[in-house]
Design a protein around this motif. Structure first.
Motif, PDB file in Angstrom:
ATOM      1  N   GLU A  76       0.835  -1.197   0.000  1.00 51.01           N
ATOM      2  CA  GLU A  76       0.000   0.000   0.000  1.00 51.01           C
ATOM      3  C   GLU A  76       0.877   1.256   0.000  1.00 51.01           C
ATOM      4  N   TRP A  77       1.997   1.193   0.720  1.00 54.81           N
ATOM      5  CA  TRP A  77       2.939   2.319   0.785  1.00 54.81           C
ATOM      6  C   TRP A  77       3.609   2.533  -0.568  1.00 54.81           C
ATOM      7  N   SER A  78       3.984   1.440  -1.216  1.00 55.30           N
ATOM      8  CA  SER A  78       4.780   1.542  -2.451  1.00 55.30           C
ATOM      9  C   SER A  78       3.951   1.978  -3.657  1.00 55.30           C
ATOM     10  N   LYS A 169       2.961  -0.254  11.358  1.00 56.85           N
ATOM     11  CA  LYS A 169       3.032   0.098   9.946  1.00 56.85           C
ATOM     12  C   LYS A 169       4.132   1.138   9.726  1.00 56.85           C
ATOM     13  N   GLU A 170       5.308   0.763  10.220  1.00 59.58           N
ATOM     14  CA  GLU A 170       6.457   1.660  10.155  1.00 59.58           C
ATOM     15  C   GLU A 170       7.683   0.912   9.647  1.00 59.58           C
ATOM     16  N   THR A 194       3.973   5.131   7.392  1.00 55.45           N
ATOM     17  CA  THR A 194       3.518   4.987   6.009  1.00 55.45           C
ATOM     18  C   THR A 194       3.332   6.351   5.355  1.00 55.45           C
ATOM     19  N   HIS A 195       3.965   6.515   4.212  1.00 51.01           N
ATOM     20  CA  HIS A 195       3.850   7.709   3.375  1.00 51.01           C
ATOM     21  C   HIS A 195       4.580   8.935   3.916  1.00 51.01           C
ATOM     22  N   LEU A 199       8.277   5.236  -0.603  1.00 54.32           N
ATOM     23  CA  LEU A 199       8.965   4.051  -0.108  1.00 54.32           C
ATOM     24  C   LEU A 199      10.338   3.845  -0.742  1.00 54.32           C
TER      25      LEU A 199
END
Length: 322
Positions: A76-78, A169-170, A194-195, A199
């Motif tokens: 989701e981050w990428s 989520k880190e 995240t974000h 990434l």
């Protein structure tokens, strides 16, 4: 696994797969091509799994909830990264692939031989492996072979290691990693949510120049003597190697006990390399002599040749010959 193939080779994502809507078509592992089945998520994320007795090399280690959760938030981050992209020429399947960057999240123990095989295979084919270690492999003051091997090295910023934290989520970065004879390994820590940063820009982040760090050589000497008195196995064996070449801890000059960045690789064994410097007159002679140490090079992100050259130059400076 989160991705399976249909009969027509269409990629099916387990996170939005509905077997009632999709029908009962057989699904296949994109790596070994064997049938897989859908597991509805209750404790773990929904995912696909092999039937028993599979020999799939890509998923032979199994997957924990943590591993699935890490892949989920990293994908989701990428955004543009490809989840579980199979690389047939390598027979490997990184968790996420973006251009030539292959993300590998490791949440359970992995044999160092298997880690080196996978990493060197990526590098030989032009891929940059980005290893992120999970919770169980996150080091504190001790770094095992896997943690050392997964650490990245830069001549100016030193050693750093990436961690993936599924619950938060880190991504965490341990940087300026150093070794101390009393406390083991220590480091600084930086975290990204995240974000916070794209990434794959994060992968290229380099820590600042590592600060200097010194200790009193005489205190390190006394600490070695104490371990000899306690008959600690590694220290006794190192003393035996020194005896074989006509030396001992007691006969080493004070400069041999000074601190070094390269104790990350060798810890107390750096004393042996410095002793060999005293017994040789050239770099080539020194390289032959240090082979008695029988130290396997397990660090794919650091050039053995460059590190040994740097250690030899450091010996010259410390001994007053540089």
């Amino acid at each position: 696994m989160l991705i399976a193939n249909s009969k027509t080779k269409t990629h099916i994502d387990a996170r939005n797969y509905n077997p009632k809507l999709e029908g009962s078509d057989v699904l296949f592992c994109p790596s070994c091509q064997e049938p897989v089945f859908y597991k509805q998520g209750k404790v773990k994320l929904s995912h696909f799994a092999h039937y028993s007795n599979t020999n799939c090399s890509s998923f032979s280690e199994g997957e924990t909830y943590e591993h699935l959760a890490c892949k989920d938030f990293l994908k989701e981050w990428s955004k543009s990264g490809q989840l579980e992209a199979y690389l047939p020429e390598l027979h490997q399947r990184p968790d996420i692939l973006y251009k030539n960057i292959a993300i590998e999240v490791q949440c359970s123990m992995l044999a160092i031989e298997r880690y080196l095989e996978r990493t060197r295979n990526y590098l030989a084919h032009g891929y940059l492996p980005w290893w992120l270690l999970g919770e169980k492999l996150s080091p504190k003051n001790k770094f095992g072979n896997l943690q050392k091997a997964a650490s990245y090295y830069h001549p100016k910023s030193g050693f750093h290691l990436w961690l993936s934290k599924a619950k938060q989520k880190e991504i965490w970065l341990l940087y300026h990693i150093r070794w101390h004879y009393q406390v083991g390994f220590f480091y600084r820590l930086k975290k990204w949510k995240t974000h916070d940063l794209p990434l794959f820009k994060l992968f290229k982040v380099l820590p600042s120049k590592q600060p200097s760090f010194v200790w009193k050589p005489e205190q390190y000497r006394l600490f070695i003597y104490k371990k000899l008195g306690q008959k600690q196995v590694k220290t006794v064996r190192l003393q035996e190697k020194l005896y074989t070449l006509g030396g001992s801890f007691q006969n080493l000059p004070d400069w041999c006990y000074q601190s070094s960045y390269y104790q990350f690789f060798f810890e107390d064994e750096l004393l042996f390399l410095r002793f060999c410097y005293l017994k040789t007159g050239s770099f080539s002679q020194w390289l032959k002599k240090i082979k008695y140490l029988e130290h396997s090079w397990l660090y794919p992100f650091a050039s053995q040749k460059a590190i040994l050259q740097a250690i030899y130059i450091e010996c010259q400076k410390l001994a007053g010959n540089g």
